[in-house]
Design a protein around this motif. Sequence first.
Motif, PDB file in Angstrom:
ATOM      1  N   LYS A  28       0.720   2.752  -3.537  1.00 21.29           N
ATOM      2  CA  LYS A  28      -0.332   3.746  -3.270  1.00 21.29           C
ATOM      3  C   LYS A  28      -1.596   3.486  -4.091  1.00 21.29           C
ATOM      4  CE  LYS A  28       2.869   7.437  -1.961  1.00 21.29           C
ATOM      5  NZ  LYS A  28       4.058   6.547  -1.907  1.00 21.29           N
TER       6      LYS A  28
ATOM      7  N   ASN B 269       0.825  -1.217   0.000  1.00 21.84           N
ATOM      8  CA  ASN B 269       0.000   0.000   0.000  1.00 21.84           C
ATOM      9  C   ASN B 269       0.857   1.264   0.000  1.00 21.84           C
ATOM     10  OD1 ASN B 269      -2.319  -1.523  -0.047  1.00 21.84           O
ATOM     11  ND2 ASN B 269      -2.977  -1.024   2.036  1.00 21.84           N
ATOM     12  N   VAL B 270       1.979   1.230   0.722  1.00 24.91           N
ATOM     13  CA  VAL B 270       2.846   2.402   0.776  1.00 24.91           C
ATOM     14  C   VAL B 270       3.620   2.571  -0.530  1.00 24.91           C
ATOM     15  CG1 VAL B 270       4.840   3.447   1.938  1.00 24.91           C
ATOM     16  CG2 VAL B 270       3.056   2.338   3.295  1.00 24.91           C
TER      17      VAL B 270
END
Length: 464
Positions: free
Chosen positions: A418, A414-415
């Motif tokens: 994104k 997710n980081v």
Amino acid sequence: MGTAVVPSSMEVSIPLGDQKDGSFVGRPNPKGLDAGALFVLKSQGSWWHCGYHLTTSIVAPVLLSIPFAMSLLGWVAGTMCLAVGAAVTFYSYNLLSLVLEQQAHLGQRQLRFRDMAHDILGPAWGKYFVGPLQFAICYGAVVACTLLGGQSLKFIYLLYRPDGKMQLYQFISMFGGLTLFLAQLPSFHSLRHINLVSLVLCLAYSACALGGSINVGNSANAPPKDYSLVGSRVDRLLGAFNGISIISTTYASGIIPEIQATLAPPVKGKMFKGLSVCYSVIVTTYFSVGISGYWAFGNQSKGTVLTNFMGETKPLLPTWFLLMTNIFCLLQLSAVAVVYMQPTNERFEKKLADPKMDQFSARNVVPRLIARSLSVVVATTVATMLPFFGDIMALFGAFGCIPIDFILPMVLYNVAFKPSKRSLIFWVNTTIIAVFSVLVVIGGVASVRQIAIDAKAYRLFANV
């Protein structure tokens, strides 16, 4: 679930033009690698080799405890946990691989888990969380394998000398001697042939466990088949979470980035193939052993199905069969122990070796020999002192394996990528993070409670 939400390597939008002739433009330059990465994590392997490494890191004799875990959960919950564990870890390991591929294409090929955390989440995550957590899990696995190897040797000894006087610590020390020899293999890549044999061995003892369970379950000596959950409501609830922790631990690896680091560049798509090899073995072994063992012994399933085969008063299977099964387990345990030594070896090489000199020069060989030997001696000593280390590993499963294998890959994806908060993959990842974060807390409580219950029997160098 994996096919619905896991993007393939071809679907990820990554800048190109950063890789030329197997080298990378940007950090790290292969010529500037530290000794740990240069000597231990050699990037020379194929996807087949990756599959062998993955299988050895995940499929180990601890899978023989799955019938016991199912006895704490019952048929429906136990089977569901096996299926969910396989689906979530296959999904999370693929996500981790995609993040590593993305970073490699950006000119930052990360060879270690702590490097990923450092570059994506921040320096503190790599130094104070992921690095120490991975080290504890991997070195704990070495201790656990040494203990299990000693118990397997003792099992073989008692098959032929039921009244034998040798103590468990003696057998653990013998197994430690074998590990001491194998620990000197110079790199992760040099284990590829051993790990191929390991893959065959895990199929062999799983087949023995399956055949033995079916034989006992259909024999006149078959125990009564009772699949009810025993104990008070609190005991059943905490026992269920303990069973979930056990199953989670059987699917854990903790060294996915280090395994991907052994791949020769370009790495794109190779990890998926390796994981496919690994999970074909997992599905074959985990479900066959878990279901057949629980079917045969029900809520009387012991910590390992091999203990059930010994019966209450006499073995339920021929001695030669039990001997063969234990030899398969014993040999594979040695391979598993050496695989989980690689993060420790890499750290030793980074601190003690000189990357400017030849790997096999006296300057590098002597420190390597001393450091790895001391590492094995310490692990063997801990195993002899704490023969109840299985309870501690259940605690590692809750506080270590679940965070690093079930939660962290989702966070890193997710980081790094994104994804939109409206996308399916974002919400799948977020849901997995939330659910398994709850399991960390509850599983940890259940594991601590089990340690407290068993503490009454704790004694240094106990002959269990």
